[in-house]
Design an enzyme around this catalytic site. Structure first.
Site, short mmCIF file in Angstrom:
data_model
loop_
_atom_site.label_atom_id
_atom_site.label_comp_id
_atom_site.label_asym_id
_atom_site.label_seq_id
_atom_site.Cartn_x
_atom_site.Cartn_y
_atom_site.Cartn_z
N LYS A 78 0.86 -1.18 0.00
CA LYS A 78 0.00 0.00 0.00
C LYS A 78 0.89 1.23 0.00
O LYS A 78 1.73 1.41 0.88
CB LYS A 78 -0.89 -0.02 1.24
CG LYS A 78 -1.77 1.19 1.38
CD LYS A 78 -2.77 1.00 2.49
CE LYS A 78 -3.52 2.27 2.78
NZ LYS A 78 -4.50 2.07 3.86
N LYS A 87 -2.18 -1.45 -3.80
CA LYS A 87 -3.07 -0.30 -3.72
C LYS A 87 -2.26 0.97 -3.76
O LYS A 87 -1.28 1.07 -3.03
CB LYS A 87 -3.84 -0.40 -2.40
CG LYS A 87 -4.69 0.80 -2.09
CD LYS A 87 -5.27 0.65 -0.72
CE LYS A 87 -5.88 1.98 -0.36
NZ LYS A 87 -6.32 2.05 1.00
C1 PBG Z 1 -7.46 3.02 5.67
C2 PBG Z 1 -7.74 2.99 4.21
C3 PBG Z 1 -7.57 4.02 3.26
C4 PBG Z 1 -8.09 3.51 2.06
C5 PBG Z 1 -8.52 2.22 2.30
N1 PBG Z 1 -8.29 1.90 3.62
C6 PBG Z 1 -7.06 5.40 3.42
C7 PBG Z 1 -5.65 5.65 3.75
O1 PBG Z 1 -4.80 4.77 3.86
O2 PBG Z 1 -5.37 6.84 3.95
C8 PBG Z 1 -8.19 4.26 0.76
C9 PBG Z 1 -9.20 3.71 -0.21
C10 PBG Z 1 -9.56 4.65 -1.31
O3 PBG Z 1 -8.94 5.72 -1.50
O4 PBG Z 1 -10.50 4.31 -2.06
N2 PBG Z 1 -6.15 3.03 6.06
#
Ligand code: PBG
Length: 311
Positions: A177, A230
């Site tokens: 991520k 992601k």
């Molecule tokens: C929680 C999380 C996030 C997203 C999914 N789970 C936000 C982040 O990490 O700031 C983002 C998903 C999206 O932008 O559609 N940590």
């Protein structure tokens, strides 16, 4: 003949639909036309629609009624997510229920875990994430999806789930991520923007790809059943490398809120045609090697694929 020799195909079962659940703040989300924060009742309806559309699963995000320093509400068995999971489960749908495991929507400071001496503490956060996952599993979640990017979160969650008798609950790890600029609309939706600092300490540097392989390796060693990259679009090369290295592991990609917002904005301005643009984007993610896609386009794409498949 194009259809006959097509290398990858899209099908509704490739998609997982993200749903934001709230008790007191239902309504539209800035930057994400067509996506709304839903009540539990609304989430049940959306889960039924997802099943009817042939999707594989839904991914639930909770918006608690109140937040605190340690994200206490994330651990409540009567919290918004356990309530939503139980309500959807009662419908006995042929649909996988996945829950997001992270504290950022539950903490006043908006960080993904516990703060110690003004910094996010990786190790202090692990038992809290493990307990959150267990509460979700207790309520009936089929898969828990840790997104906090804490090192060893998968191992901590696996141990806790096994000890609680949830050996059959799978873990979809947000393994790779990135510290991305494409999460903006999500943070509007779930109210999880960091109130100080950013997430660069624990989310990955967009310029790194080899590091993603290391993250995946650790998560697989700790027991991840499914893995994820992601966001998706700026990281298609990462998806490809991971797929090539672990072709036997189910790989998902998250087509995130900012990617959705960008495409929707172009469509609203008349710069792109929605259906072909969405199917092109989703096709590229499958072509890169993801077998599943978490996407806010899921219901639309499933409808287009069933009524008028690409020629
Ligand atoms: C929680 C999380 C996030 C997203 C999914 N789970 C936000 C982040 O990490 O700031 C983002 C998903 C999206 O932008 O559609 N940590």
């Amino acid at each position: 003949m194009r259809r006959m020799v097509r290398e990858v195909r899209l099908a509704p079962a490739d998609f997982v639909y993200p749903i934001f659940v709230t008790r007191d703040q239902p309504g539209p989300i800035e930057g994400m036309p067509g996506v709304t924060r839903l009540t539990v009742e609304g989430a049940v309806k959306a889960a039924n629609e997802a099943t009817a559309a042939g999707l594989s699963g839904v991914l639930l995000f909770g918006i608690p009624q109140s937040k605190d320093e340690t994200g206490t509400r994330a651990l409540s068995p009567t919290g918004i997510i356990p309530e939503a999971v139980r309500a959807i489960k009662r419908c006995r749908l042929d649909l996988v229920i996945i829950t997001d495991v992270c504290l950022c929507s539950y903490t006043t400071h908006g960080h993904c875990g516990l703060i110690r001496n003004k910094v996010l503490s990786n190790d202090a956060t692990l038992p809290v994430l493990a307990q959150m996952a267990r509460v979700h599993a207790d309520s009936g979640a089929d898969i828990v999806a840790p997104s906090a990017m804490m090192d060893h979160q998968v191992g901590a969650i696996r141990n806790e789930l096994d000890a609680a008798g949830h050996q059959e609950v799978a873990i979809l790890s947000y393994s790779a991520k990135y510290a991305s600029a494409f999460y903006g609309p999500f943070r509007n939706a779930a109210g999880g923007a960091p109130q100080f600092g950013d997430r660069r300490m624990h989310q990955m540097d967009p310029c790194n790809a080899r590091e993603a392989l290391r993250e995946i390796e650790m998560d697989l060693e700790e027991g991840a059943d499914l893995i994820m990259v992601k966001p998706a679009l700026a990281y298609l090369d990462v998806i490809r490398r991971i797929h090539d290295q672990w072709p036997q592991v189910p790989l998902f990609a998250y087509n995130v809120s900012g990617e959705y917002a960008m495409l929707k904005a172009a469509v609203q301005h008349g710069y792109a045609e929605e259906r072909p643009a969405v199917l092109e984007v989703l096709g590229s993610i499958r072509r890169a090697g993801a077998q599943g896609i978490i996407t806010y386009h899921a219901l639309d794409a499933a409808r287009w694929l069933s009524t008028q498949p690409p020629t």
